[in-house]
Motif scaffolding. Structure first.
Motif, PDB file in Angstrom:
ATOM      1  N   ARG A  97       4.304   5.530  -5.409  1.00 45.05           N
ATOM      2  CA  ARG A  97       4.579   5.681  -6.517  1.00 45.05           C
ATOM      3  C   ARG A  97       3.048   7.123  -7.239  1.00 45.05           C
ATOM      4  N   ALA A  98       2.067   6.792  -6.254  1.00 44.35           N
ATOM      5  CA  ALA A  98       0.984   8.095  -7.261  1.00 44.35           C
ATOM      6  C   ALA A  98       1.974   9.558  -6.504  1.00 44.35           C
ATOM      7  N   GLU A  99       2.364   9.838  -5.599  1.00 36.47           N
ATOM      8  CA  GLU A  99       2.530  10.808  -5.243  1.00 36.47           C
ATOM      9  C   GLU A  99       3.837  11.498  -5.854  1.00 36.47           C
ATOM     10  N   ALA A 100       4.866  10.606  -6.270  1.00 36.54           N
ATOM     11  CA  ALA A 100       5.889  10.679  -7.371  1.00 36.54           C
ATOM     12  C   ALA A 100       5.279  11.159  -8.694  1.00 36.54           C
ATOM     13  N   ALA A 101       4.651  10.193  -8.902  1.00 43.86           N
ATOM     14  CA  ALA A 101       3.127  10.701 -10.269  1.00 43.86           C
ATOM     15  C   ALA A 101       3.115  12.428 -10.741  1.00 43.86           C
ATOM     16  N   LEU A 102       2.949  12.625  -9.109  1.00 43.00           N
ATOM     17  CA  LEU A 102       1.895  13.667  -8.956  1.00 43.00           C
ATOM     18  C   LEU A 102       3.057  15.167  -9.393  1.00 43.00           C
ATOM     19  N   THR A 103       4.028  14.610  -8.309  1.00 46.84           N
ATOM     20  CA  THR A 103       5.747  15.229  -7.878  1.00 46.84           C
ATOM     21  C   THR A 103       5.660  15.920  -9.386  1.00 46.84           C
ATOM     22  N   GLN A 104       5.386  14.962  -9.699  1.00 45.31           N
ATOM     23  CA  GLN A 104       6.759  14.996 -11.025  1.00 45.31           C
ATOM     24  C   GLN A 104       5.655  16.089 -12.202  1.00 45.31           C
ATOM     25  N   GLY A 105       4.469  15.537 -11.765  1.00 44.20           N
ATOM     26  CA  GLY A 105       3.096  16.829 -13.083  1.00 44.20           C
ATOM     27  C   GLY A 105       3.451  18.088 -11.999  1.00 44.20           C
ATOM     28  N   LEU A 106       4.010  17.915 -11.307  1.00 49.65           N
ATOM     29  CA  LEU A 106       3.759  19.514 -10.284  1.00 49.65           C
ATOM     30  C   LEU A 106       4.550  20.214 -10.985  1.00 49.65           C
ATOM     31  N   LYS A 107       6.105  19.604 -11.189  1.00 48.81           N
ATOM     32  CA  LYS A 107       7.077  19.746 -11.621  1.00 48.81           C
ATOM     33  C   LYS A 107       7.064  20.471 -12.854  1.00 48.81           C
ATOM     34  N   ASP A 108       6.482  18.805 -13.614  1.00 53.43           N
ATOM     35  CA  ASP A 108       7.200  19.950 -14.913  1.00 53.43           C
ATOM     36  C   ASP A 108       6.120  21.206 -15.242  1.00 53.43           C
ATOM     37  N   ARG A 109       4.602  21.119 -14.673  1.00 50.87           N
ATOM     38  CA  ARG A 109       3.370  22.631 -14.455  1.00 50.87           C
ATOM     39  C   ARG A 109       4.757  23.538 -14.515  1.00 50.87           C
ATOM     40  N   LEU A 110       5.665  23.768 -13.198  1.00 47.99           N
ATOM     41  CA  LEU A 110       6.980  24.497 -12.450  1.00 47.99           C
ATOM     42  C   LEU A 110       6.950  25.081 -13.502  1.00 47.99           C
ATOM     43  N   GLU A 111       7.804  24.242 -14.565  1.00 50.93           N
ATOM     44  CA  GLU A 111       9.196  24.516 -15.429  1.00 50.93           C
ATOM     45  C   GLU A 111       8.183  25.747 -16.974  1.00 50.93           C
ATOM     46  N   VAL A 112       7.094  25.034 -16.847  1.00 44.12           N
ATOM     47  CA  VAL A 112       6.202  25.271 -18.003  1.00 44.12           C
ATOM     48  C   VAL A 112       5.726  26.695 -17.750  1.00 44.12           C
ATOM     49  N   ALA A 113       5.418  27.513 -16.396  1.00 40.62           N
ATOM     50  CA  ALA A 113       5.287  28.476 -15.974  1.00 40.62           C
ATOM     51  C   ALA A 113       6.603  29.117 -15.735  1.00 40.62           C
ATOM     52  N   ASP A 114       7.945  29.171 -15.585  1.00 38.57           N
ATOM     53  CA  ASP A 114       9.214  29.056 -15.574  1.00 38.57           C
ATOM     54  C   ASP A 114       9.192  30.025 -16.516  1.00 38.57           C
ATOM     55  N   ASP A 115       8.989  28.692 -17.942  1.00 33.69           N
ATOM     56  CA  ASP A 115       9.249  28.704 -18.865  1.00 33.69           C
ATOM     57  C   ASP A 115       8.060  30.382 -19.591  1.00 33.69           C
ATOM     58  N   ARG A 116       7.585  30.428 -19.486  1.00 33.85           N
ATOM     59  CA  ARG A 116       6.396  31.542 -19.664  1.00 33.85           C
ATOM     60  C   ARG A 116       6.393  33.082 -18.871  1.00 33.85           C
ATOM     61  N   GLN A 117       6.936  33.064 -17.384  1.00 34.55           N
ATOM     62  CA  GLN A 117       7.858  34.013 -16.867  1.00 34.55           C
ATOM     63  C   GLN A 117       8.846  34.655 -17.685  1.00 34.55           C
ATOM     64  N   ARG A 118       9.553  33.626 -17.926  1.00 31.84           N
ATOM     65  CA  ARG A 118      10.509  34.060 -18.766  1.00 31.84           C
ATOM     66  C   ARG A 118      10.507  34.667 -19.760  1.00 31.84           C
ATOM     67  N   ALA A 119       9.901  33.983 -20.866  1.00 29.68           N
ATOM     68  CA  ALA A 119       9.127  35.077 -21.759  1.00 29.68           C
ATOM     69  C   ALA A 119       8.450  36.388 -21.620  1.00 29.68           C
ATOM     70  N   ASP A 120       7.858  36.500 -20.452  1.00 26.64           N
ATOM     71  CA  ASP A 120       6.774  37.312 -20.170  1.00 26.64           C
ATOM     72  C   ASP A 120       8.151  38.507 -19.994  1.00 26.64           C
ATOM     73  N   ASP A 137       0.812  -1.320   0.005  1.00 29.42           N
ATOM     74  CA  ASP A 137       0.346   0.438   0.087  1.00 29.42           C
ATOM     75  C   ASP A 137       1.143   1.271   0.150  1.00 29.42           C
ATOM     76  N   LEU A 138       2.270   0.772   0.860  1.00 31.48           N
ATOM     77  CA  LEU A 138       3.076   2.285   0.970  1.00 31.48           C
ATOM     78  C   LEU A 138       3.212   2.418  -0.325  1.00 31.48           C
ATOM     79  N   GLN A 139       3.575   1.197  -0.578  1.00 36.97           N
ATOM     80  CA  GLN A 139       4.281   1.622  -2.117  1.00 36.97           C
ATOM     81  C   GLN A 139       3.639   2.077  -3.425  1.00 36.97           C
ATOM     82  N   ALA A 140       2.408   1.573  -3.318  1.00 33.89           N
ATOM     83  CA  ALA A 140       1.409   2.383  -4.548  1.00 33.89           C
ATOM     84  C   ALA A 140       1.065   3.780  -4.198  1.00 33.89           C
ATOM     85  N   ARG A 141       1.454   4.121  -2.905  1.00 37.23           N
ATOM     86  CA  ARG A 141       1.322   5.609  -2.326  1.00 37.23           C
ATOM     87  C   ARG A 141       2.111   6.274  -2.630  1.00 37.23           C
TER      88      ARG A 141
END
Length: 86
Positions: free
Chosen positions: A28-51, A22-26
Motif C-alpha cells: 500500500r505504501a509503495e502503491a501510494a508512492l507510485t501514484q504520487g510519482l505518476k501524478d508528478r509525471l503527468e504535471v511535468a508532461d503537461d508543463r512540457q507540452r505547454a512549454d 507487513d507485505l500488504q502494508a508495504r
C-alpha cells in the motif's frame, strides 16, 4: 467422528500472517508512492507540452516578424534607395 480438518494456530501460521500483513502494508505504501510519482509525471508532461507550445508560438512569431522586416526593408529601399543592413 471426524468433523473435517481443523486449522491450528502454530508459530509458522502466526509468522505467515504477520509477514502477509507487513507485505500488504508495504505494498500500500509503495502503491501510494507510485501514484504520487505518476501524478508528478503527468504535471511535468503537461508543463512540457505547454512549454513546447510556447516555443512553437515564439518561433512562428519570430519568422513572421523576420518576414515583415524584410518587406519593410524592401519598401524603404524602393522609396529612398537606402539599403537596410541585415
Amino acid at each position: 467422528m471426524s468433523s473435517g480438518p481443523t486449522s491450528q494456530v502454530t508459530p509458522t501460521n502466526i509468522n505467515a500472517i504477520a509477514n502477509c500483513a507487513d507485505l500488504q502494508a508495504r505494498f500500500r505504501a509503495e502503491a501510494a508512492l507510485t501514484q504520487g510519482l505518476k501524478d508528478r509525471l503527468e504535471v511535468a508532461d503537461d508543463r512540457q507540452r505547454a512549454d513546447t507550445q510556447i516555443l512553437l508560438n515564439c518561433q512562428r512569431d519570430y519568422q513572421q516578424n523576420q518576414s515583415r522586416l524584410l518587406q519593410l526593408a524592401g519598401q524603404i529601399n524602393a522609396i529612398t534607395g537606402c539599403t537596410i543592413p541585415n
